[in-house]
Design an enzyme around this catalytic site. Structure first.
Site, PDB file in Angstrom:
ATOM      1  N   LYS A 190       0.635  -0.467   0.097  1.00  0.00           N
ATOM      2  CA  LYS A 190       0.028   0.101   0.065  1.00  0.00           C
ATOM      3  C   LYS A 190       0.587   1.288  -0.258  1.00  0.00           C
ATOM      4  O   LYS A 190       1.444   1.932   1.152  1.00  0.00           O
ATOM      5  CB  LYS A 190      -0.723  -0.301   1.136  1.00  0.00           C
ATOM      6  N   GLY A 243       6.393   5.167   8.445  1.00  0.00           N
ATOM      7  CA  GLY A 243       5.901   6.240   8.672  1.00  0.00           C
ATOM      8  C   GLY A 243       6.044   7.091   9.435  1.00  0.00           C
ATOM      9  O   GLY A 243       6.871   6.447  10.512  1.00  0.00           O
ATOM     10  N   SER A 244       4.877   7.578  10.395  1.00  0.00           N
ATOM     11  CA  SER A 244       4.773   8.284  10.878  1.00  0.00           C
ATOM     12  C   SER A 244       4.723   7.959  12.698  1.00  0.00           C
ATOM     13  O   SER A 244       3.977   6.742  13.080  1.00  0.00           O
ATOM     14  CB  SER A 244       3.808   9.376  11.722  1.00  0.00           C
ATOM     15  N   GLY A 248       1.681   4.525  13.782  1.00  0.00           N
ATOM     16  CA  GLY A 248       3.152   3.077  13.684  1.00  0.00           C
ATOM     17  C   GLY A 248       1.865   2.595  15.619  1.00  0.00           C
ATOM     18  O   GLY A 248       2.071   1.776  14.661  1.00  0.00           O
ATOM     19  N   GLU A 266       9.511   1.635  10.582  1.00  0.00           N
ATOM     20  CA  GLU A 266      10.740   2.077  10.695  1.00  0.00           C
ATOM     21  C   GLU A 266       9.044   3.807  11.257  1.00  0.00           C
ATOM     22  O   GLU A 266       8.678   4.067  10.021  1.00  0.00           O
ATOM     23  CB  GLU A 266      10.584   1.897   9.652  1.00  0.00           C
ATOM     24  N   CYS A 301      13.100  10.988   7.459  1.00  0.00           N
ATOM     25  CA  CYS A 301      12.650  10.675   8.648  1.00  0.00           C
ATOM     26  C   CYS A 301      14.168  10.331   9.732  1.00  0.00           C
ATOM     27  O   CYS A 301      14.519  10.759  11.301  1.00  0.00           O
ATOM     28  CB  CYS A 301      13.115   8.849   8.697  1.00  0.00           C
ATOM     29  N   GLU A 400       8.176  16.639  15.066  1.00  0.00           N
ATOM     30  CA  GLU A 400       9.399  15.981  13.909  1.00  0.00           C
ATOM     31  C   GLU A 400       8.764  17.537  12.428  1.00  0.00           C
ATOM     32  O   GLU A 400       7.164  16.823  12.760  1.00  0.00           O
ATOM     33  CB  GLU A 400       9.016  14.417  13.538  1.00  0.00           C
TER      34      GLU A 400
HETATM   35  P1  NAD Z   1       1.991   8.497   7.867  1.00  0.00           P
HETATM   36  O1  NAD Z   1       2.297   7.750   9.071  1.00  0.00           O
HETATM   37  O2  NAD Z   1       1.123   9.577   7.600  1.00  0.00           O
HETATM   38  O3  NAD Z   1       1.610   7.729   6.951  1.00  0.00           O
HETATM   39  C1  NAD Z   1       2.580   6.846   6.196  1.00  0.00           C
HETATM   40  C2  NAD Z   1       1.646   5.759   5.783  1.00  0.00           C
HETATM   41  O4  NAD Z   1       0.855   4.235   6.333  1.00  0.00           O
HETATM   42  C3  NAD Z   1       0.750   5.665   4.414  1.00  0.00           C
HETATM   43  O5  NAD Z   1       0.956   4.386   3.716  1.00  0.00           O
HETATM   44  C4  NAD Z   1      -0.621   6.192   4.305  1.00  0.00           C
HETATM   45  O6  NAD Z   1      -1.180   5.945   3.951  1.00  0.00           O
HETATM   46  C5  NAD Z   1      -0.652   5.082   5.939  1.00  0.00           C
HETATM   47  N1  NAD Z   1      -1.693   5.279   6.901  1.00  0.00           N
HETATM   48  C6  NAD Z   1      -2.110   6.342   7.668  1.00  0.00           C
HETATM   49  N2  NAD Z   1      -3.184   6.105   8.291  1.00  0.00           N
HETATM   50  C7  NAD Z   1      -3.304   4.850   8.499  1.00  0.00           C
HETATM   51  C8  NAD Z   1      -3.982   4.181   9.656  1.00  0.00           C
HETATM   52  N3  NAD Z   1      -5.193   4.779  10.176  1.00  0.00           N
HETATM   53  N4  NAD Z   1      -3.589   3.040   9.307  1.00  0.00           N
HETATM   54  C9  NAD Z   1      -2.158   2.584   8.240  1.00  0.00           C
HETATM   55  N5  NAD Z   1      -1.978   2.656   7.585  1.00  0.00           N
HETATM   56  C10 NAD Z   1      -2.160   4.357   7.940  1.00  0.00           C
HETATM   57  O7  NAD Z   1       3.467   8.881   7.488  1.00  0.00           O
HETATM   58  P2  NAD Z   1       3.901  10.020   6.019  1.00  0.00           P
HETATM   59  O8  NAD Z   1       3.610  11.237   6.392  1.00  0.00           O
HETATM   60  O9  NAD Z   1       3.358   9.115   4.576  1.00  0.00           O
HETATM   61  O10 NAD Z   1       5.407  10.116   5.678  1.00  0.00           O
HETATM   62  C11 NAD Z   1       6.723  10.747   6.745  1.00  0.00           C
HETATM   63  C12 NAD Z   1       6.499  10.294   8.724  1.00  0.00           C
HETATM   64  O11 NAD Z   1       7.611   8.987   7.828  1.00  0.00           O
HETATM   65  C13 NAD Z   1       7.379  11.034   8.699  1.00  0.00           C
HETATM   66  O12 NAD Z   1       7.350  10.049  10.552  1.00  0.00           O
HETATM   67  C14 NAD Z   1       9.110   9.974   8.610  1.00  0.00           C
HETATM   68  O13 NAD Z   1      10.264  10.036   9.475  1.00  0.00           O
HETATM   69  C15 NAD Z   1       8.816   9.057   9.145  1.00  0.00           C
HETATM   70  N6  NAD Z   1       9.464   7.874   7.372  1.00  0.00           N
HETATM   71  C16 NAD Z   1      10.304   6.838   8.452  1.00  0.00           C
HETATM   72  C17 NAD Z   1      11.411   6.585   7.609  1.00  0.00           C
HETATM   73  C18 NAD Z   1      12.555   5.069   8.377  1.00  0.00           C
HETATM   74  O14 NAD Z   1      13.431   4.429   8.024  1.00  0.00           O
HETATM   75  N7  NAD Z   1      12.056   5.147   9.949  1.00  0.00           N
HETATM   76  C19 NAD Z   1      11.513   5.784   6.663  1.00  0.00           C
HETATM   77  C20 NAD Z   1      11.304   7.558   6.230  1.00  0.00           C
HETATM   78  C21 NAD Z   1       9.772   8.161   6.146  1.00  0.00           C
END
Ligand code: NAD
Length: 498
Positions: A190, A243-244, A248, A266, A301, A400
């Site tokens: 996804k 993601g965030s 998470g 992550e 990130c 962040e």
């Molecule tokens: P996000 O958490 O908003 O979204 C990440 C993914 O999760 C997307 O595909 C989104 O559609 C999905 N998502 C959102 N709500 C959800 C839910 N309720 N249930 C399941 N899935 C859901 O993050 P973002 O804005 O896309 O990305 C930025 C974040 O990602 C930042 O916090 C960044 O630090 C982190 N990030 C971490 C790494 C790492 O390796 N640690 C790498 C890249 C990005």
């Protein structure tokens, strides 16, 4: 291939924008026929309509993923054959490198030079690395008593959902799908709703490489609908998430509310970058510190978003970083000479702007930048921004921002530097600059972060080195042998010898 502005513009004119779900070996519309607008932050224009996966599409993808897993077409294929298919996949990505780079650049506004010269080559390397190791790994026999033989073997976990962010759309997806596929799992990807196109495109490349139907699906959609439904699905065995931290934590809850599926996370960071006064090369440190926060528009990130400088060099060092930041302004992402591009969307742009205002209200000083820029393009752009006189308790030092905003703090001695570095809920990465090897090693041991860079910041991204977080930056690791653990389970077999 060397990129020119002309070549990129010509390729863009001929580009086809992928838009459909991919299930059981074919592209298809969502059963509900729902779709969402895909908007480019380069100019604010709508690129296309993307099919939006809902529960019935998820059920269909999971059923075909489960069926093929049980039939063993992929899960029981000898590792050496799986390797050949993934190596072919890597070659096909190389063949379509400019097209895939453009899809990510148009989707999220990052520069073509970043996607073409960084994201794509590192994605290819990652696939090749996992393909090459899989037929060189052995299982174990236990040192048990003579009456028994204990076999400790590893098996694929089953159906894996990979949920990924938008900041490195293809690259972050590959970090999940390369180790998940090579270990024999079925994978449902996804992509983030802001960046679905490269994910949709690679599905056809995996089929072309010879991956059996059903092993790989792509389900675009938003988080609260598609993402949540995947996480709650009782026939998905594992979720690999990037993601965030906020999302998470939800992913962990969904696992508990459903089938206790295995979760790898992550998440975000607020990484410290400590410059000691005995830094061996202040110019190199200033260049790296600027790159650590202004590269990829700060949407990284592990960005070095908290610069922690020893008091006696503060003014000189910040002058250097400020000067370098002048050459890191955003410009047209399609121009191969641009250092930075657009922020992913208006929501993220507003969030960055909001944090800059919060920083001012909290009493920090904007030394450089601080403004939305290039409004005439219709797109989303923000100046590289440096805050001085920041206290670590301020929101801009704790939360962040995920944009080109550097917060700078000072310290007097080693203990204070480490204490500031660790005073955060995150623990993804850290930088330490000193010519004293003892101080460097001591700092690396005391900083609670998954990665510590000594006298560099994120210079070498490498498939061999695991990446992941302490504290609320995540659970598990991407990259290296360690990532394979996310996608395998351990089977113990006791054999009685009579
Ligand atoms: P996000 O958490 O908003 O979204 C990440 C993914 O999760 C997307 O595909 C989104 O559609 C999905 N998502 C959102 N709500 C959800 C839910 N309720 N249930 C399941 N899935 C859901 O993050 P973002 O804005 O896309 O990305 C930025 C974040 O990602 C930042 O916090 C960044 O630090 C982190 N990030 C971490 C790494 C790492 O390796 N640690 C790498 C890249 C990005």
């Amino acid at each position: 291939m060397t990129l020119s502005y002309q070549l990129v513009k010509e390729k863009k004119l001929k580009l086809k924008f992928p838009s459909d779900l991919f299930i059981n070996g074919s592209y298809q519309k969502s059963i509900s026929e729902k779709s969402f607008d895909n908007i480019s932050p380069i100019d604010g224009k709508t690129i296309n309509q993307i099919s939006f996966a809902h529960q019935e599409d998820i059920d269909k993808a999971v059923a075909s993923a489960r069926e093929v897993f049980q039939k063993g077409y992929w899960s029981n294929m000898p590792p050496g054959q799986r390797k050949k298919i993934l190596l072919k996949f890597a070659q096909l990505i190389e063949r379509d490198r400019l097209e895939l780079s453009l899809l990510d650049t148009i989707d999220v506004g990052k520069t073509i030079s970043d996607t073409f010269n960084a994201d794509l080559p590192t994605s290819i390397d990652n696939i090749e690395w996992y393909a090459e190791i899989i037929d060189k790994l052995f299982d174990d026999i236990s040192p048990s008593s003579k009456e028994y033989m204990g076999l400790i073997t590893k098996e694929p976990i089953g159906v894996v959902a990979a949920i990924v962010p938008w900041n490195y759309p293809l690259w972050m997806a590959i970090w999940k799908i390369a180790p998940a596929l090579i270990t024999g799992n079925s994978v449902i990807l996804k992509p983030a709703e802001q960046s679905p196109m490269s994910a949709i495109k690679i599905a056809s490349l995996l089929s072309e490489a010879g991956l059996p139907n059903g092993v790989f699906s792509v389900l675009p959609g938003d988080g609260p609908t598609t993402g949540k439904q995947l996480c709650l699905h009782n026939d998905i065995d594992s979720v690999a998430f990037t993601g965030s931290g906020e999302v998470g934590k939800l992913v962990l809850q969904y696992s508990g509310q459903s089938n206790m599926k295995k979760i790898q996370l992550e998440c975000g960071g607020k990484s410290p970058n400590i410059i000691f006064a005995d830094c061996p090369d202040l110019n190199a440190a200033a260049e790296a510190s600027a790159y650590a926060i202004f590269g990829n528009q700060g949407e990284v990130c592990s960005a070095g978003s908290r610069l922690i400088v020893q008091k006696e060099i503060e003014n000189d060092f910040l002058d250097k970083v400020a000067k370098i930041s002048k050459n890191m302004q955003p410009a047209d992402p399609l121009d191969p000479n641009s250092f930075a591009g657009a922020i992913v969307n208006t929501e993220q742009l507003d969030k960055i702007n909001k944090y800059v205002n919060i920083g001012k209200e909290e009493g920090a000083n904007v030394e450089v930048g601080g403004n939305i820029t290039m409004k005439e393009t219709g797109g989303c752009y923000f100046e590289p921004t440096i805050f001085k006189n920041v206290k670590n308790s301020m929101k801009i030092a704790q939360e962040e921002i995920f944009g080109p905003v550097l917060t700078t703090l000072t310290f007097s001695n080693f203990e204070e530097a480490i204490s500031i570095a660790n005073d955060t809920e995150y623990g993804l990465a850290a930088g330490v600059w000193t010519k004293d090897i003892n101080k460097a090693i001591k700092a690396s041991r005391e900083i609670r972060a998954g990665t510590v860079y000594i006298n560099n910041y994120e210079e070498g991204v490498d498939s061999t080195i695991p990446l992941g977080g302490y504290k609320q930056s995540g659970i598990g690791r991407d990259n290296g042998y360690q990532a394979l653990e996310n996608y395998l389970q351990v089977k113990s077999t006791w054999i009685k010898i009579t």
